[in-house]
Write an enzyme that holds these catalytic residues in place. Structure first.
Site, PDB file in Angstrom:
ATOM      1  N   LEU A  80       0.804  -1.247   0.087  1.00  0.00           N
ATOM      2  CA  LEU A  80      -0.014  -0.052  -0.054  1.00  0.00           C
ATOM      3  C   LEU A  80       0.716   1.130   0.076  1.00  0.00           C
ATOM      4  CD1 LEU A  80      -2.671  -0.941   2.580  1.00  0.00           C
ATOM      5  CD2 LEU A  80      -2.893  -0.831  -0.094  1.00  0.00           C
TER       6      LEU A  80
ATOM      7  N   ALA B  16      -2.373   6.021  -1.506  1.00  0.00           N
ATOM      8  CA  ALA B  16      -2.878   6.144  -2.658  1.00  0.00           C
ATOM      9  C   ALA B  16      -2.028   5.378  -3.909  1.00  0.00           C
ATOM     10  CB  ALA B  16      -2.331   7.626  -3.040  1.00  0.00           C
ATOM     11  N   HIS B  17      -1.296   4.548  -3.486  1.00  0.00           N
ATOM     12  CA  HIS B  17      -0.738   3.560  -4.375  1.00  0.00           C
ATOM     13  C   HIS B  17      -0.973   2.034  -3.855  1.00  0.00           C
ATOM     14  CE1 HIS B  17       2.642   6.811  -4.719  1.00  0.00           C
ATOM     15  NE2 HIS B  17       1.348   7.140  -5.556  1.00  0.00           N
ATOM     16  N   GLN B  18      -1.491   1.416  -4.675  1.00  0.00           N
ATOM     17  CA  GLN B  18      -1.797  -0.233  -4.187  1.00  0.00           C
ATOM     18  C   GLN B  18      -1.164  -0.998  -5.332  1.00  0.00           C
ATOM     19  OE1 GLN B  18      -4.895   1.766  -5.127  1.00  0.00           O
ATOM     20  NE2 GLN B  18      -4.510   2.803  -2.895  1.00  0.00           N
TER      21      GLN B  18
END
Length: 721
Positions: free
Chosen positions: A474, A651-653
């Site tokens: 994440l 905000a990044h997966q």
């Protein structure tokens, strides 16, 4: 609703304006006197809970509200603080005094608050809303060829370059089928007898044939769709979200989160430990991201090629992919005027001697816009809806179907084969309240739904590989803030006209604790985009008065964050059920980053600093001794980050269908094809072997570019045979 209203008014009550002896603007007085119930907050929140919010713990909130609506339930939940000094002593939560309620919880029109918090609302450069809406109604962006006619350049300027390639499935199906056929896609309407039978995969309402079907239009799906279409293949793109043309953007947090983010912007891990933001619109995350366009770091390429045995990441093809995708997006690093948050980060690092780099971006040097997280109003940010999907549409070989949710991949096993072959996709859409099911028959199928949705899609399609949905990373983020007054008594830097929500969102980055030359597992320091809603959610709540005082400082409060390349990982049971456990090493890296962030803010000249820890401690830097400052920085940065006391954001997966050379430890092979189903490829951040450590857009696009070459080889062989 009684209990919910009381809770909302506890967090945002009507309070007296603090009297500091100076003149107080009328807008500030009105802001302090306005309660949540006066502003209609309980009704909005109730609507969200009833209609759109999906989370495993939602039932607990409903039960709590029900308990608080009774005197005995209030006593059970709140304890002695809820008791009255008068008979009958027990009372419902809504009858408890505001002071006691605070003790208990202390563990599209112009907004009345905007002037008080010095916020302008939507980008003032945006054209008049009324004109915009009227133009939208007159033109419409999804039409058949007979309806389109010849549209001039001014229409494209307002609606974006995709309007010719978007097809509205809510039109009569005969028109839809005819439009598809005119676009080169064989399509047939399945006529059924008038019965109450609901359409299903075996009895679809529409069948479409194409060379390739791509599920998702973000940084992975958009790239692969554009490349295949330019090569001459018929490509159909299915997008769960809607298309929001430039002139239809509200540039307001509420409507945008609802319309352009996955889960209406209300996603969180199952334990509420991390708030998750992910795009769900045509263009995916590239439509609402912050423009950072960073190439895959060398230490990551080395790790993926050496320790994961993926030769792709040291190949000429991958280097070519990086060059091609950066060129297509117009990636560059010049800045004409840096925004408030990034100025603070850059100056603080320079004062302390920390390394500071300029972030490459897919927008021009003069793109001074703080609203790109809500969509790009002028198309200067080159996400896939302004680049690769434009290639798809201009090729004449592609069509985009928005508001279509893929149900499953269709596949069958031929005799003598050890695995099945993908034959297409079944998808559904809603028309006049009725769900319609359609089938796409294709030579190849590409799943590019994003790391949060692709695993569920593959599982619903019958894939059993145990790695699907696991190894989710994440990039956990924690933040600190600094207040820079613009009064006559403060320093003149940053300039008084600079606001925290304006300017390029992300232009500066420090790797002071990035550990790029070591293991590669550390934290990078960057700046976020926080408009008033997200700002108020993340800032610690101490009391109703305190939060309003903090909000009045909103426009001059800079935020800087630390982002960890996480070793810890999670698992996806569904899009709304996400488990995640932060590793102790990740916590330590974030704590190191947070310490540096606090020092950066102070060195840049902040008069007051703090973190998002629930206790809400702050320090007025210029009024304390060196020892008091050091104690504060060390204490606040060493607080635990795994105990729900500090909000963690993502905000990044990535990594939930990771690439590898062995099906025992990976979900797709080095070509991006699933181990179980031939002709089914994955092209999004879910294929990352590990966490990346920097913003992933360029890496997603580069891997998708390479996967597209594999798909082209397959389609070429099928043509020859």
């Amino acid at each position: 609703m009684e209990s919910l209203t009381a809770l909302c008014d506890t967090f945002l009550p009507s309070v007296s304006t603090p009297n500091d002896g100076g003149h107080i603007d009328n807008s500030v007085v009105k802001f302090f006197r306005t309660s949540a119930s006066t502003a209609g907050t309980p009704e909005r929140l109730g609507g969200l809970m009833s209609e759109r919010m999906q989370h495993p713990k939602l039932i607990l909130f409903r039960i709590t509200l029900w308990l608080l609506s009774t005197w005995i339930g209030t006593f059970i939940v709140c304890g002695r603080a809820s008791l009255s000094s008068h008979f009958p002593y027990f009372q419902k939560f809504c009858k408890v005094s505001l002071q006691k309620r605070e003790e208990i919880v202390n563990e599209k029109d112009e907004n009345v608050s905007w002037q008080a918090i010095d916020y302008c609302g939507p980008d003032p450069d945006l054209e008049d809303k009324a004109t915009k809406r009227e133009t939208s109604k007159e033109m419409g962006y999804q039409t058949s060829d007979n309806q389109r006619g010849v549209l001039d350049a001014s229409v494209e300027e307002g609606f974006g370059p995709l309007y010719k390639g978007l097809l509205n499935l809510k039109q009569p199906q005969k028109i839809v089928a005819e439009t598809l056929r005119q676009s080169g896609f064989p399509a047939s309407v399945c006529h059924r007898k008038r019965t109450r039978a609901i359409p299903n995969v075996l009895n679809p309402s529409l069948v479409i044939k194409c060379d390739a079907v791509v599920v998702g239009s973000g940084s992975g799906g958009g790239v692969i769709a554009g490349i295949l279409a330019k090569a001459g293949y018929q490509v159909l793109v299915l997008e769960k979200g809607n298309y929001h043309a430039r002139k239809n953007l509200s540039l307001l947090e509420g409507p945008t989160l609802d319309q352009m983010y996955l889960g209406n912007g209300l996603l969180a891990t199952a334990d509420m430990g991390a708030v998750i933001l992910a795009g769900s619109t045509v263009g995916g995350g590239s439509t609402i991201n912050w423009s950072a366009s960073i190439r895959t770091p060398e230490h990551v390429l080395h790790e993926w090629s050496k320790y994961h045995e993926l030769e792709l990441f040291q190949s000429k093809l991958y280097k070519e992919a990086l060059d091609v995708v950066c060129h297509r997006m117009g990636v560059q690093s010049d800045i004409h005027d840096e925004g408030f948050n990034n100025m603070v980060l850059r100056k603080g690092c320079q004062e302390l001697g920390y390394p500071i780099n300029t972030i490459p971006r897919n927008s021009p040097p003069d793109h001074y816009c703080g609203w790109c997280c809500l969509g790009c109003k002028d198309g200067k940010k080159k996400g896939t809806s302004e680049t690769w999907l434009v290639d798809l549409v201009n090729s004449g070989n592609g069509v985009i179907l928005p508001q279509c949710e893929a149900i499953k991949v269709l596949h069958k096993r031929k005799k003598g084969r050890d695995r099945s072959t993908a034959t297409g996709v079944a998808f559904e859409f809603e028309h006049e309240g009725i769900k319609q099911i359609c089938v796409v028959e294709s030579e190849v199928t590409i799943a590019a739904c994003g790391a949060l949705c692709t695993p569920a899609f593959l599982k619903k399609s019958g894939l059993k590989n145990p790695n699907i949905g696991k190894n989710l990373h994440l990039h956990p983020v924690t933040m600190a803030w600094g207040y820079f007054p613009d009064t006559q008594f403060s320093s003149t830097w940053p300039e008084s006209e600079k606001k925290s929500y304006e300017g390029g969102i992300m232009t500066a980055m420090s790797t002071v604790v990035g550990n790029f030359k070591g293991s590669g597992y550390g934290a990078v320091i960057q700046t976020p985009s926080l408009h008033p809603g997200m700002f108020s959610v993340l800032m610690p709540w101490v009391s109703g008065t305190d939060i309003k005082e903090r909000m009045c400082k909103f426009s001059r409060t800079a935020h800087v964050f630390a982002l960890a390349r996480d070793k810890g990982s999670g698992e996806l049971n569904s899009t709304s059920s996400i488990s995640y456990k932060m590793d102790e090493c990740d916590e330590q890296n974030l704590q190191k980053g947070l310490e540096k962030v606090l020092r950066i803010l102070a060195a840049a000249g902040a008069e007051e600093i703090g973190t998002h820890h629930c206790k809400g401690k702050t320090l007025k830097v210029k009024e304390v001794s060196y020892h008091e400052y050091e104690r504060f920085v060390k204490e606040e940065s060493s607080r635990g980050l795994r105990d729900l006391s500090t909000p963690i954001c993502s905000a990044h997966q990535m990594g939930s269908c990771r690439m590898g050379v062995d099906p025992k430890v990976s979900a797709v092979n080095p070509l991006g094809e699933t181990w179980e189903v031939e002709g089914l490829y994955v092209a999004d951040s879910s294929v990352f072997p590990t966490a990346l450590g920097v913003n992933p857009m360029v890496t997603v696009q580069a891997i998708a570019y390479c996967t597209a070459q594999s798909v082209l080889d397959v389609l070429g062989r099928k043509e020859r045979y």
